[in-house]
Motif scaffolding. Sequence first.
Motif, PDB file in Angstrom:
ATOM      1  N   ASN A 107       0.868  -1.182   0.000  1.00  0.00           N
ATOM      2  CA  ASN A 107       0.000   0.000   0.000  1.00  0.00           C
ATOM      3  C   ASN A 107       0.901   1.227   0.000  1.00  0.00           C
ATOM      4  O   ASN A 107       1.311   1.711   1.061  1.00  0.00           O
ATOM      5  CB  ASN A 107      -0.917  -0.014   1.221  1.00  0.00           C
ATOM      6  N   ARG A 108       1.219   1.712  -1.173  1.00  0.00           N
ATOM      7  CA  ARG A 108       2.155   2.830  -1.266  1.00  0.00           C
ATOM      8  C   ARG A 108       1.544   4.144  -0.806  1.00  0.00           C
ATOM      9  O   ARG A 108       2.281   5.047  -0.393  1.00  0.00           O
ATOM     10  CB  ARG A 108       2.689   2.944  -2.700  1.00  0.00           C
ATOM     11  N   VAL A 109       0.238   4.253  -0.856  1.00  0.00           N
ATOM     12  CA  VAL A 109      -0.399   5.462  -0.314  1.00  0.00           C
ATOM     13  C   VAL A 109      -0.167   5.519   1.193  1.00  0.00           C
ATOM     14  O   VAL A 109       0.198   6.571   1.743  1.00  0.00           O
ATOM     15  CB  VAL A 109      -1.902   5.483  -0.653  1.00  0.00           C
ATOM     16  N   GLN A 110      -0.360   4.390   1.873  1.00  0.00           N
ATOM     17  CA  GLN A 110      -0.113   4.338   3.313  1.00  0.00           C
ATOM     18  C   GLN A 110       1.353   4.580   3.616  1.00  0.00           C
ATOM     19  O   GLN A 110       1.703   5.270   4.584  1.00  0.00           O
ATOM     20  CB  GLN A 110      -0.557   2.985   3.877  1.00  0.00           C
ATOM     21  N   ALA A 111       2.235   4.011   2.789  1.00  0.00           N
ATOM     22  CA  ALA A 111       3.670   4.244   2.976  1.00  0.00           C
ATOM     23  C   ALA A 111       3.983   5.730   2.853  1.00  0.00           C
ATOM     24  O   ALA A 111       4.733   6.284   3.663  1.00  0.00           O
ATOM     25  CB  ALA A 111       4.464   3.448   1.941  1.00  0.00           C
ATOM     26  N   TRP A 112       3.397   6.380   1.839  1.00  0.00           N
ATOM     27  CA  TRP A 112       3.626   7.811   1.645  1.00  0.00           C
ATOM     28  C   TRP A 112       3.166   8.614   2.859  1.00  0.00           C
ATOM     29  O   TRP A 112       3.880   9.511   3.323  1.00  0.00           O
ATOM     30  CB  TRP A 112       2.900   8.298   0.392  1.00  0.00           C
ATOM     31  N   ARG A 117       4.640  12.090   7.267  1.00  0.00           N
ATOM     32  CA  ARG A 117       4.501  12.538   8.654  1.00  0.00           C
ATOM     33  C   ARG A 117       5.853  12.523   9.366  1.00  0.00           C
ATOM     34  O   ARG A 117       6.207  13.478  10.080  1.00  0.00           O
ATOM     35  CB  ARG A 117       3.508  11.624   9.378  1.00  0.00           C
ATOM     36  N   LEU A 118       6.611  11.462   9.172  1.00  0.00           N
ATOM     37  CA  LEU A 118       7.935  11.380   9.796  1.00  0.00           C
ATOM     38  C   LEU A 118       8.888  12.429   9.235  1.00  0.00           C
ATOM     39  O   LEU A 118       9.732  12.972   9.959  1.00  0.00           O
ATOM     40  CB  LEU A 118       8.530   9.988   9.574  1.00  0.00           C
ATOM     41  N   ALA A 119       8.765  12.693   7.936  1.00  0.00           N
ATOM     42  CA  ALA A 119       9.637  13.684   7.305  1.00  0.00           C
ATOM     43  C   ALA A 119       9.451  15.054   7.950  1.00  0.00           C
ATOM     44  O   ALA A 119      10.423  15.781   8.191  1.00  0.00           O
ATOM     45  CB  ALA A 119       9.355  13.755   5.810  1.00  0.00           C
ATOM     46  N   THR A 120       8.202  15.409   8.249  1.00  0.00           N
ATOM     47  CA  THR A 120       7.945  16.712   8.875  1.00  0.00           C
ATOM     48  C   THR A 120       8.501  16.777  10.297  1.00  0.00           C
ATOM     49  O   THR A 120       8.710  17.859  10.831  1.00  0.00           O
ATOM     50  CB  THR A 120       6.433  17.018   8.911  1.00  0.00           C
ATOM     51  N   GLU A 121       8.755  15.598  10.890  1.00  0.00           N
ATOM     52  CA  GLU A 121       9.355  15.554  12.228  1.00  0.00           C
ATOM     53  C   GLU A 121      10.883  15.582  12.163  1.00  0.00           C
ATOM     54  O   GLU A 121      11.555  15.514  13.199  1.00  0.00           O
ATOM     55  CB  GLU A 121       8.886  14.287  12.958  1.00  0.00           C
ATOM     56  N   GLY A 122      11.424  15.636  10.941  1.00  0.00           N
ATOM     57  CA  GLY A 122      12.876  15.732  10.793  1.00  0.00           C
ATOM     58  C   GLY A 122      13.595  14.407  10.713  1.00  0.00           C
ATOM     59  O   GLY A 122      14.828  14.361  10.804  1.00  0.00           O
ATOM     60  N   TYR A 123      12.852  13.301  10.516  1.00  0.00           N
ATOM     61  CA  TYR A 123      13.474  11.981  10.457  1.00  0.00           C
ATOM     62  C   TYR A 123      14.139  11.812   9.098  1.00  0.00           C
ATOM     63  O   TYR A 123      13.475  11.751   8.066  1.00  0.00           O
ATOM     64  CB  TYR A 123      12.419  10.901  10.690  1.00  0.00           C
ATOM     65  N   ARG A 124      15.448  11.696   9.086  1.00  0.00           N
ATOM     66  CA  ARG A 124      16.241  11.750   7.867  1.00  0.00           C
ATOM     67  C   ARG A 124      15.842  10.706   6.827  1.00  0.00           C
ATOM     68  O   ARG A 124      15.618  11.030   5.653  1.00  0.00           O
ATOM     69  CB  ARG A 124      17.724  11.582   8.212  1.00  0.00           C
ATOM     70  N   ASP A 125      15.766   9.443   7.217  1.00  0.00           N
ATOM     71  CA  ASP A 125      15.463   8.381   6.262  1.00  0.00           C
ATOM     72  C   ASP A 125      14.072   8.550   5.669  1.00  0.00           C
ATOM     73  O   ASP A 125      13.835   8.226   4.500  1.00  0.00           O
ATOM     74  CB  ASP A 125      15.594   7.015   6.929  1.00  0.00           C
ATOM     75  N   ALA A 126      13.124   9.038   6.474  1.00  0.00           N
ATOM     76  CA  ALA A 126      11.776   9.268   5.969  1.00  0.00           C
ATOM     77  C   ALA A 126      11.756  10.452   5.010  1.00  0.00           C
ATOM     78  O   ALA A 126      10.980  10.457   4.043  1.00  0.00           O
ATOM     79  CB  ALA A 126      10.816   9.516   7.131  1.00  0.00           C
ATOM     80  N   GLN A 127      12.592  11.443   5.247  1.00  0.00           N
ATOM     81  CA  GLN A 127      12.688  12.568   4.310  1.00  0.00           C
ATOM     82  C   GLN A 127      13.148  12.079   2.946  1.00  0.00           C
ATOM     83  O   GLN A 127      12.620  12.484   1.913  1.00  0.00           O
ATOM     84  CB  GLN A 127      13.642  13.624   4.857  1.00  0.00           C
ATOM     85  N   PHE A 128      14.132  11.153   2.951  1.00  0.00           N
ATOM     86  CA  PHE A 128      14.559  10.588   1.669  1.00  0.00           C
ATOM     87  C   PHE A 128      13.457   9.720   1.071  1.00  0.00           C
ATOM     88  O   PHE A 128      13.226   9.740  -0.148  1.00  0.00           O
ATOM     89  CB  PHE A 128      15.832   9.757   1.816  1.00  0.00           C
ATOM     90  N   GLY A 129      12.770   8.935   1.909  1.00  0.00           N
ATOM     91  CA  GLY A 129      11.672   8.111   1.409  1.00  0.00           C
ATOM     92  C   GLY A 129      10.611   8.961   0.726  1.00  0.00           C
ATOM     93  O   GLY A 129      10.117   8.616  -0.354  1.00  0.00           O
ATOM     94  N   ALA A 130      10.262  10.096   1.349  1.00  0.00           N
ATOM     95  CA  ALA A 130       9.275  10.998   0.754  1.00  0.00           C
ATOM     96  C   ALA A 130       9.799  11.586  -0.556  1.00  0.00           C
ATOM     97  O   ALA A 130       9.073  11.657  -1.553  1.00  0.00           O
ATOM     98  CB  ALA A 130       8.935  12.111   1.742  1.00  0.00           C
TER      99      ALA A 130
END
Length: 286
Positions: A107-112, A117-130
């Motif tokens: 479910n890539r929508v759920q992944a996105w 959400r994590l990217a906005t919290e400054g989580y580096r790996d999630a920022q790259f994922g986004a």
Amino acid sequence: MAHLYSDSRVLPDSVRRALTFFYRSRFTRNYSSRYVRRALALLQEAAERGNGSAMSFLGVAYGEAWGLPQDLEKAVYWLRRAADTGHQLARYNLAVAYDNGLGVARNRVQAWLLFRRLATEGYRDAQFGAAHMLFYGEGVMQNYPQARYWARQAARQGHPEAMQLLGTCLLRGLGGPTRLPAAQRWLKRAVAAGSCLAVKRLAESWQHSANTVQPEDIIRYLEKLIEARSKAIATQALYTLGCFGQQYPHLLPARRSNVREYFRWAARFKHLEAALKFAQLQGEKF
């Protein structure tokens, strides 16, 4: 799944002890040892008491088969429970599970949504994922300006592939103006951080009409990369040197003046394009 040492949260004593046992098992390369059994017992106990870090580590243990059979459904179960406590690493791993369909329906929508959400919290790996999902339009509409933005946020925190992605955006003018010198700086930083793809993007940048890097400097840089610890980077450098050697044979070091040798060595390391180039130079026809 991320590796067990990825969690930097403050941990309770029982979870710290569990990680100590895991480290000992990794050192001896024995993942069914008494150390692992003791670690799993400690994690299970802490997880059942509601500790988010223990739940997260237990999910990774199931996902990576540490001391027990791999069970991706159980991994997702514990990651979800940890994510419900707000645990960032668990939420990131859960996003990876949704993105790849690991133990859960893809479910890539759920992944996105989780990455964003994590990217906005400054989580580096999630920022790259986004950034990656926005760049390729996976689970979300393709958006180069936003991909460039999130790649920059992760790159500033030292994420190798985010540096590469940012360099690519700057090089190709995706999501903003082309900025060749800045692209080359980010791509070199990405190579130094371990990104093999950044070597290919650098080669692309050197062919750009606005490039000012001199061929002799390019060849010196690539020669240094041959000694890189990363076999993938060294292999890509060998292939790229062969390509540049065809253009500037007079600049190649005397000890390696035959471009076929660059392609031959890259081909030995399973570089398919190098194997094709080497075959063509050997006179084979396709």
